[in-house]
Write an enzyme that holds these catalytic residues in place. Structure first.
Site: not given
Length: 755
Positions: A97-98, A162, A450, A647, A649
Site C-alpha cells: 500500500d505504500h 507500521d 500526521r 513512524s 520505520r
C-alpha cells in the site's frame, strides 16, 4: 503450515489461552482488571513469573498475528531471511500500500506503480510464498483497513511494522506498531518484549451529532495529552459514549493514538463491533466472541471507579464536542472549527487552500465515504463544485467497489473529486505535485493522521491541517481555511450565497453488503520448497543484509558529535519517506537520507552540519557520517524531547547504525524508536539533567565510559570534550534490561537471535 485467517477455531484457542493466563495473573494481582490489562496479561509468555510493574518491568508477550506493509516489510523480511527459519511461526500478512504514488488518478497511478516497483513486489510475493505469509497485492487496499476487514478480532494481540497498527483497537484488539526486528522475533517464534505500559482511561459520554465525528474525539484528545502524552501508555476508552461510535469510527480514534505516542489504544467489545464482524462475513467469529464476553471488556468495578485503575482519566462529552482541525506541522495543535478564522489571522496561515484530501488508513471506511458523499450531494444540489482540487482515497478495494455500486463515489466525483488508488498515497509522501515551486508556502487540509513538515508532498513550506472527511469536503467547497461550515456561507456560481447542512449519520455497513475483493489476495502454497527468493547484487532497490559488528568491549572514547537536533525530530526527520521509499529494501542507498530533515541546533539548517575531521561546515549529515565510517570513526547524535516520534520505520535506526552511530543521547525518546535503536545495537541514552543538552557544543567529542559495567538501572558516565581542551562530566540514563544489553554486546538483537 500456520493458517493465515483468524478462523473461529483459531480465535477460540486464543481465548482459551487468555483465560488460562488471566487466572494466574488474577491470583497475583488480587484486583479487578481493565480491558487492556486482560488482553495484555492474557498474552504473557509466562504469567506466573513475569514482573508486573507498570512503567518499570518488561513484558514478554505472545502476539496472535503480525502485519507488515510493503515499505517496512522489505527490511523485516530481509532480516527474517538472516534468522534461518523455514516458515513464520505465527499468522503473518504483507500489504502493498505504500509504494503507489498519487498523481493522475487510480488507473494511471496503479499502472506506473506496478511497473516501477515490479522488482520489490516480486520479492515480497516470492518471500511471502517461501515463508508462509499471506500476500495482499498492490491495489487491494491500505494495510489497516484490510486487517480490520479480514483479520482483527476482539481480545486478540497483533504487532505490525507500521505505527498505525492500533487501528485494529477499533475492533477491540491490542494492536501495536513496532520495528521490523520486533516483528522478526515473533515471526521466528520468540516473544515480543515491551515495557509494561501504564494506563490512561478516556471516558466517553453522550453521542456525536451534526458536524462532529469520531475523528474529533482523537483530535480533541491530542490537544489535551499532546504527542508525548501516550508514551509507554495504553489508551483505553470506556463509558456509554463508546456505543455511539461505529467499529470503523472507533478504529479512526485508536489509529491516531499513534500520534499520542501510545503503545496502543482500544475499545471494549460491543454490539457495534459485533455488527461489523457480521457485516464483513465473520458471523461465526462474532458467535465465538459472544461466548467470551467477560474477557472482552473491563471488570464492572473499573467503570464504577476508574481513577482507582487508571494512571490518568480524561472525560469527553461527545454531545458537547465541537469539530476540530489540527495543525500545522504537528498533530496536537488542535483548533475548534469555530476558532480557525481567528487562528488563520493571528498565525498568518495561508487562508486560500491549495488542496483538500480525503482518505488514509485513518479515514477511508464505508462510513467515512458516506459522510463525505452526503456533503458533496447537497453541495451539488445547490450548484456548488469544489473550489480546490479534491483527492479521495478509498481504504480498500472492498470499500472502493462498494461505494462505486452505492453511489458515494459518483457523488464525490460530481463536485470534482479525483479518486486515487486504494493506497496510502499523499498521507505518507507518495504524492507528486506540480502546482507549486519548492519552498512555496501553502495550506492543505486532509483527513490523514500526521502532518509533519515535508510529510505529504516533500515541501517544508506546506502547512498541513487535519480534520474529518466531511469537514475536509466542506473546506474544499469553500476553498478557504477560515471557513466554518456550521455557520458560514459559500458564494454560489450563479450569485447569492448558500450554506451547508450537517451530514446525517451514515451507515458503517452497506445495506446490500460489501462487494468482496476476489483478486487482491495471494495465499502461500502448502509446499514452498521450490520457491526461490532472489535478490540481485546489482539491484538498486534491494540489498541482502550483512550482520552488524559486535561491540569490541571498549568504551566510546572521544566520538564526534555528528548532529544535534533542535526541537521536533521525528522519524520523518531522521529518515524521510517520499522519494526515498523506493530504497526501503536497500540499506546502503537509503542511508543517504540520514538526518535529512533534522534541524541543526547550531545553525537552524536542516540536514547539514559540521564535519569535525575537515572543519567544513554545511555538509550533509549522511556525507559526513560516511566519511567518518570510511576512517573507522564512530559517532554520536544528540536529540531533543520525544526524539523519534512518529513512524515505526526502523530505517531511522538502521541507517545510523550502518553509517557508524554508537549512541544517541536525548532529553527523551518516543517508544518505538527507542526500541528500534536497541534492536540495532545503538545505545539510546537520556540526559540525567535535561539541561545538559544545552552544554553539548558543535565541536564536541563525547566519551561514554564504564560500558563494561553497563547494567539495568545503572547510570552511565560521560565526558564532553570541548574544542578548547576542557571537559565536563555529565551523567546519562538508559532503559536497557539485561537482555537488551546482550543485544548491544552482540551488535544487534538479530545477532543474538541467530545464535
Amino acid at each position: 503450515m500456520i493458517p493465515i485467517e483468524s478462523t473461529p477455531d483459531f480465535v477460540e484457542r486464543a481465548y482459551e489461552r487468555i483465560s488460562k493466563n488471566l487466572e494466574a495473573a488474577r491470583r497475583r494481582l488480587k484486583r479487578p482488571l481493565t480491558f487492556a490489562e486482560k488482553v495484555l496479561l492474557g498474552h504473557l509468555d509466562d504469567p506466573k513469573k513475569a514482573e508486573l510493574s507498570p512503567g518499570k518491568s518488561y513484558l514478554y508477550l505472545r502476539p496472535d498475528r503480525v502485519a507488515m506493509q510493503d515499505a517496512t516489510a522489505q527490511m523485516a523480511i530481509l532480516q527474517f531471511m538472516q534468522a534461518g527459519k523455514p516458515r513464520v511461526a505465527v499468522p503473518t500478512t504483507v500489504h502493498c500500500d505504500h509504494l503507489i504514488q498519487a498523481y493522475a488518478g487510480a488507473g494511471p497511478d496503479m499502472a506506473k506503480a506496478l511497473e516501477s516497483n515490479k522488482e520489490v513486489y516480486e520479492f515480497l510475493a516470492s518471500a511471502s510464498a517461501k515463508y508462509g505469509i499471506g500476500f495482499w497485492k498492490p491495489g487491494a487496499g491500505i494495510i489497516h483497513q484490510v486487517v480490520l476487514e479480514h483479520y482483527a478480532f476482539p481480545g486478540g494481540m497483533m504487532i505490525g511494522t507500521d505505527s498505525h497498527t492500533p487501528n485494529a483497537g477499533g475492533l477491540g484488539m491490542f494492536a501495536s506498531g513496532v520495528g521490523g526486528a520486533d516483528a522478526v522475533d515473533v515471526m521466528a517464534g520468540f516473544p515480543w518484549e515491551v515495557l509494561y505500559p501504564k494506563l490512561v482511561g478516556v471516558k466517553l459520554t453522550g453521542e456525536p451529532s451534526g458536524w462532529t465525528s469520531p475523528k474529533d474525539v482523537i483530535l480533541k484528545l491530542l490537544g489535551i495529552l499532546t504527542v508525548k502524552g501516550g508514551t509507554n501508555r495504553v489508551i483505553e476508552y470506556f463509558g456509554p459514549g463508546c456505543r455511539a461510535l461505529s467499529c470503523t469510527g472507533k478504529g479512526t480514534i485508536t489509529n491516531m493514538g499513534a500520534e499520542l505516542g501510545a503503545t496502543t489504544s482500544l475499545f471494549p467489545y460491543d454490539e457495534r463491533m459485533e455488527a461489523y464482524l457480521k457485516g464483513t462475513g465473520r458471523t461465526a467469529l462474532a458467535e465465538v466472541a459472544a461466548k467470551h464476553e467477560k474477557l472482552l471488556k473491563a471488570d464492572p468495578e473499573v467503570e464504577k471507579n476508574p481513577k482507582k485503575f487508571f494512571d490518568q482519566v480524561v472525560e469527553i462529552d461527545l454531545s458537547a464536542l465541537e469539530p476540530h482541525v489540527t495543525g500545522p506541522h504537528t498533530p496536537d495543535l488542535a483548533w475548534p472549527v469555530s476558532e480557525m478564522a481567528q487562528a488563520v489571522q493571528k498565525e498568518g496561515y495561508p487562508d486560500k487552500l491549495a488542496y483538500a484530501l480525503v482518505g488514509s488508513c485513518t479515514n477511508s471506511s464505508y462510513e467515512d465515504m458516506g459522510r463525505a458523499a452526503q456533503v458533496a450531494t447537497q453541495a451539488a444540489a445547490k450548484g456548488l463544485k469544489a473550489a480546490v482540487p479534491l483527492l479521495v482515497t478509498p481504504g480498500s478495494e472492498q470499500v472502493r467497489a462498494t461505494i462505486e455500486r452505492d453511489g458515494q463515489m459518483a457523488a464525490l466525483q460530481g463536485v470534482g473529486a479525483t479518486v486515487l488508488a486504494n493506497a496510502c498515497g499523499p498521507c505518507i509522501g507518495q504524492w507528486k505535485r506540480d502546482d507549486l515551486q519548492p519552498g512555496e508556502k501553502n495550506s492543505i487540509i486532509n483527513s490523514f493522521n500526521r502532518n509533519f513538515p515535508r510529510r505529504n508532498d516533500g515541501n517544508p513550506s506546506t502547512l498541513s491541517f487535519i480534520a474529518s472527511p466531511e469537514i475536509v469536503v466542506a473546506y474544499a467547497l469553500a476553498g478557504r481555511l477560515s471557513f466554518n461550515p456550521a455557520k458560514d456561507a459559500i458564494e454560489a456560481p450563479g450569485g447569492g450565497k448558500v450554506t451547508l447542512d450537517p451530514p446525517m449519520p451514515a451507515p458503517d455497513l452497506p445495506e446490500k453488503g460489501f462487494v468482496a475483493d476476489e483478486t487482491g489476495y495471494q495465499a502461500p502454497p502448502e509446499d514452498s520448497s521450490s520457491v526461490e527468493v532472489k535478490v540481485s547484487p546489482q539491484s538498486e532497490r534491494l540489498q541482502v543484509l550483512e550482520p552488524f559488528a559486535p561491540w569490541d568491549g571498549k568504551d566510546f572514547e572521544e566520538l564526534p558529535v555528528l548532529m544535534k537536533a533542535r526541537g521536533k525530530c521525528t522519524t520523518d526527520h531522521i529518515s524521510p519517506a517520499g522519494p526515498w521509499l523506493r530504497y526501503r529494501g536497500h540499506l546502503d542507498k537509503i542511508s543517504d537520507n540520514l538526518f535529512n530533515g533534522a534541524v541543526n541546533a547550531y545553525t537552524a539548517e536542516a540536514g547539514k552540519g559540521l564535519n569535525q575531521a575537515t572543519g567544513k561546515k554545511g555538509e550533509p549529515f549522511a556525507r559526513t557520517a560516511r566519511a567518518y565510517k570510511a576512517k573507522g570513526q564512530r559517532w554520536i547524535a544528540v536529540g531533543d524531547e520525544n526524539y523519534g516520534e512518529g513512524s515505526s520505520r526502523e530505517h531511522a535506526a538502521m541507517s545510523p547504525r550502518f553509517l557508524g552511530a554508537a549512541a544517541v543521547i536525548t532529553r527523551s525518546f518516543a517508544r518505538i524508536h527507542e526500541s528500534n535503536l536497541k534492536k540495532q545495537g545503538i545505545l539510546p541514552l537520556t540526559f540525567y539533567h535535561a539541561a545538559d543538552y544545552d552544554r553539548v557544543e558543535e565541536t564536541d567529542r563525547i566519551s561514554v565510559l564504564g560500558l563494561g559495567e553497563l547494567a539495568p538501572g545503572k547510570q552511565v558516565r560521560a565526558l564532553l570534550h570541548h574544542a578548547d581542551g576542557t571537559s565536563e562530566e555529565i551523567f546519562l540514563n538508559h532503559s536497557l534490561n539485561a537482555e537488551q544489553i546482550e543485544w548491544f554486546k552482540a551488535g544487534s538483537a538479530l545477532n543474538v537471535l541467530k545464535k
